[in-house]
Scaffold this active site. Structure first.
Site, PDB file in Angstrom:
ATOM      1  N   GLU A 102      18.388 -14.807  19.387  1.00 19.25           N
ATOM      2  CA  GLU A 102      19.850 -14.540  19.079  1.00 19.25           C
ATOM      3  C   GLU A 102      20.964 -13.336  19.860  1.00 19.25           C
ATOM      4  O   GLU A 102      21.530 -12.890  20.629  1.00 19.25           O
ATOM      5  CB  GLU A 102      20.783 -15.031  18.477  1.00 19.25           C
ATOM      6  CG  GLU A 102      21.256 -16.325  17.667  1.00 19.25           C
ATOM      7  CD  GLU A 102      21.356 -16.188  16.617  1.00 19.25           C
ATOM      8  OE1 GLU A 102      22.427 -16.905  16.361  1.00 19.25           O
ATOM      9  OE2 GLU A 102      20.941 -15.945  15.283  1.00 19.25           O
ATOM     10  N   HIS A 120      27.025 -21.575  16.546  1.00 17.18           N
ATOM     11  CA  HIS A 120      25.960 -21.044  17.102  1.00 17.18           C
ATOM     12  C   HIS A 120      24.822 -21.216  18.606  1.00 17.18           C
ATOM     13  O   HIS A 120      24.507 -22.045  19.067  1.00 17.18           O
ATOM     14  CB  HIS A 120      24.804 -22.450  15.952  1.00 17.18           C
ATOM     15  CG  HIS A 120      25.085 -22.499  14.719  1.00 17.18           C
ATOM     16  ND1 HIS A 120      24.765 -23.428  13.884  1.00 17.18           N
ATOM     17  CD2 HIS A 120      24.787 -21.283  13.792  1.00 17.18           C
ATOM     18  CE1 HIS A 120      25.289 -22.949  12.506  1.00 17.18           C
ATOM     19  NE2 HIS A 120      25.114 -21.220  12.932  1.00 17.18           N
ATOM     20  N   ARG A 167      27.613 -24.219   1.842  1.00  9.42           N
ATOM     21  CA  ARG A 167      29.480 -25.106   2.424  1.00  9.42           C
ATOM     22  C   ARG A 167      29.327 -26.582   2.052  1.00  9.42           C
ATOM     23  O   ARG A 167      27.967 -27.111   2.137  1.00  9.42           O
ATOM     24  CB  ARG A 167      29.075 -24.284   3.727  1.00  9.42           C
ATOM     25  CG  ARG A 167      29.617 -22.710   4.286  1.00  9.42           C
ATOM     26  CD  ARG A 167      29.397 -23.125   5.364  1.00  9.42           C
ATOM     27  NE  ARG A 167      28.687 -21.667   5.599  1.00  9.42           N
ATOM     28  CZ  ARG A 167      28.236 -20.837   7.024  1.00  9.42           C
ATOM     29  NH1 ARG A 167      28.887 -21.370   8.404  1.00  9.42           N
ATOM     30  NH2 ARG A 167      27.310 -20.400   7.238  1.00  9.42           N
ATOM     31  N   ARG A 195      27.280 -10.029  17.566  1.00  9.53           N
ATOM     32  CA  ARG A 195      27.882 -11.409  18.169  1.00  9.53           C
ATOM     33  C   ARG A 195      28.837 -11.418  17.519  1.00  9.53           C
ATOM     34  O   ARG A 195      29.261 -10.908  16.012  1.00  9.53           O
ATOM     35  CB  ARG A 195      26.445 -11.740  16.801  1.00  9.53           C
ATOM     36  CG  ARG A 195      26.618 -13.147  16.849  1.00  9.53           C
ATOM     37  CD  ARG A 195      25.770 -14.072  14.884  1.00  9.53           C
ATOM     38  NE  ARG A 195      26.559 -15.084  15.183  1.00  9.53           N
ATOM     39  CZ  ARG A 195      26.233 -15.989  13.783  1.00  9.53           C
ATOM     40  NH1 ARG A 195      25.434 -15.387  13.119  1.00  9.53           N
ATOM     41  NH2 ARG A 195      26.085 -17.276  13.338  1.00  9.53           N
ATOM     42  N   ASN A 251      24.683  -8.553  14.430  1.00 11.80           N
ATOM     43  CA  ASN A 251      24.584  -9.228  13.849  1.00 11.80           C
ATOM     44  C   ASN A 251      25.219  -9.239  12.672  1.00 11.80           C
ATOM     45  O   ASN A 251      24.160  -8.729  11.829  1.00 11.80           O
ATOM     46  CB  ASN A 251      23.654 -10.454  14.011  1.00 11.80           C
ATOM     47  CG  ASN A 251      23.727 -12.062  13.307  1.00 11.80           C
ATOM     48  OD1 ASN A 251      25.416 -11.847  12.660  1.00 11.80           O
ATOM     49  ND2 ASN A 251      22.860 -12.382  13.936  1.00 11.80           N
TER      50      ASN A 251
END
Length: 393
Positions: free
Chosen positions: A378, A182, A238, A94, A13
């Protein structure tokens, strides 16, 4: 380290300044057997850190200068050799976005890699590091298959009424649409629900990057991030969704160009901008009672998430379950309370003790809507897809 096992998968990742990884034993079944996990942190800074924690509690740690993802991966490979970890049978990555051409998890070849290079505009913060990691693995282990697991794949079938922007149709055909992100996390959470997501669920993946998804019958009906991971609720650094007029104002009146806007919206906005202190929630929670701007940043974050929950209850026509996951969702009990407390009239009633203790179920017994806290995984999702696509099942 591997206890006699000779076949493993490596899950990677990659971020702009860190690289997380996990090593799984083959075959990957149920919750998988994770042999080791770790990270290379502060990539590109003068002093970085690499750490690996093995399943048998052995820990390896080193500090050094990791100039780029390639350097970080080379150090990782050396460390895995030191710990006698077998060379992996496959590597899964990922990948945040594959743009309009790549919406399904896939084995990586030259065509896939070129499509990722062409999709940089869809995830400018993430894709450069992810491509660099793929290239570094190819350079070290050219014979080992690699698989791209896309965060956008979970959302690929969201209804057009949710995916289409109100812009000229030619832009839709060029790939300007809502993609959602996600997805690897959402897929894992759905797999952990008692009814496999057949009910009406809202999943809130809240971390430095934050998004929500409205899910029914295991299918995503809407999600808060859009064309890129910048949209949706406000986040650590963000902006989330903005009136487009704000961007026009910054361009016309303040002279911002594209790179300046990108830096503002992705690195200098969100809770960092509002608080003037940090975009890290734990830092902000520690100062909430002393700094009004910090308290305001947390309040606006909670409001943004709460408003999206209300909107998605309308999308779903009601709600059976709300799930919190991600770093903030799993660990920031005060924010879960701030998000949910005003929603009691809509049937979301938290148990304050269960919430503070972060139990799996944090709703009261009389709550019409179940509220859960489920840690995401994940890496396990990546391992499952990599095993299948690489033909190792």
């Amino acid at each position: 380290m591997a206890g006699g096992l000779t076949s493993t998968l490596l899950c990677i990742n990659s971020g702009s300044s860190s690289l997380k990884f996990a090593v799984y034993a083959l075959p990957v079944v149920d919750q998988g057997q994770c042999l080791a996990e770790g990270a290379v942190e502060r990539i590109g800074q003068s002093v970085g850190r690499l750490w690996i924690q093995t399943a048998n509690t052995e820990r390896h740690e080193e500090r050094g200068h990791f100039a780029d993802p390639g350097t970080a991966l080379a150090a990782l490979f050396r460390s895995l050799d030191t710990l006698s970890c077998p060379r992996p049978a496959a590597v899964g990555h990922r990948v945040v976005s594959g743009g309009p051409r790549r919406l399904e998890h896939t084995r990586i070849d030259a065509d896939v890699l070129q499509d990722l290079r062409n999709a940089l505009a869809f995830a400018p913060l993430h894709l450069p590091a992810e491509i660099a990691a793929i290239e570094a693995v190819s350079a070290s282990w050219p014979e080992i298959p690699q698989v791209a697991c896309f965060d956008t794949a979970f959302h690929r079938d969201i209804p057009e009424v949710a995916a289409r922007f109100p812009l000229p149709r030619n832009l839709w055909h060029e790939g300007v649409r809502k993609y959602g992100f996600h997805g690897l996390s959402y897929e894992y959470i759905v797999s952990q629900l008692p009814d496999a997501g057949r009910g009406r669920s809202i999943v809130a993946h809240l971390g430095n990057g934050a998004s929500l998804a409205a899910i029914a019958d295991g299918r995503c009906l809407d999600t808060s991030m859009g064309l890129t991971p910048t949209g949706g609720v406000i986040m650590g650094t963000r902006s989330g969704d903005l009136d487009p007029g704000v961007l026009l104002y910054l361009i016309e009146e303040k002279g911002y160009n594209g790179p300046q806007l990108e830096r503002l919206l992705n690195r200098l906005a969100g809770m960092l901008a509002i608080s003037g202190v940090s975009g890290d929630v734990q830092t902000l929670l520690a100062q909430r009672d002393k700094e009004p701007h910090v308290a305001q940043a947390l309040d606006i974050f909670a409001y943004s998430v709460r408003k999206t929950i209300g909107a998605y209850m309308a999308v779903l026509g009601g709600l059976d379950r709300l799930v919190f996951t991600g770093g903030i969702g799993e660990h920031a009990a005060p924010l879960r309370w701030s998000i949910c407390r005003p929603l009691e009239g809509l049937g979301i009633r938290l148990d304050p003790v269960a919430n503070t203790e972060a139990r799996r179920c944090i709703s009261r017994e009389d709550s019409p809507i179940e509220v859960l806290v489920i840690p995401t995984n994940e890496d396990l999702t990546i391992a499952r897809h990599t095993q299948r696509i690489a033909g190792l099942a």
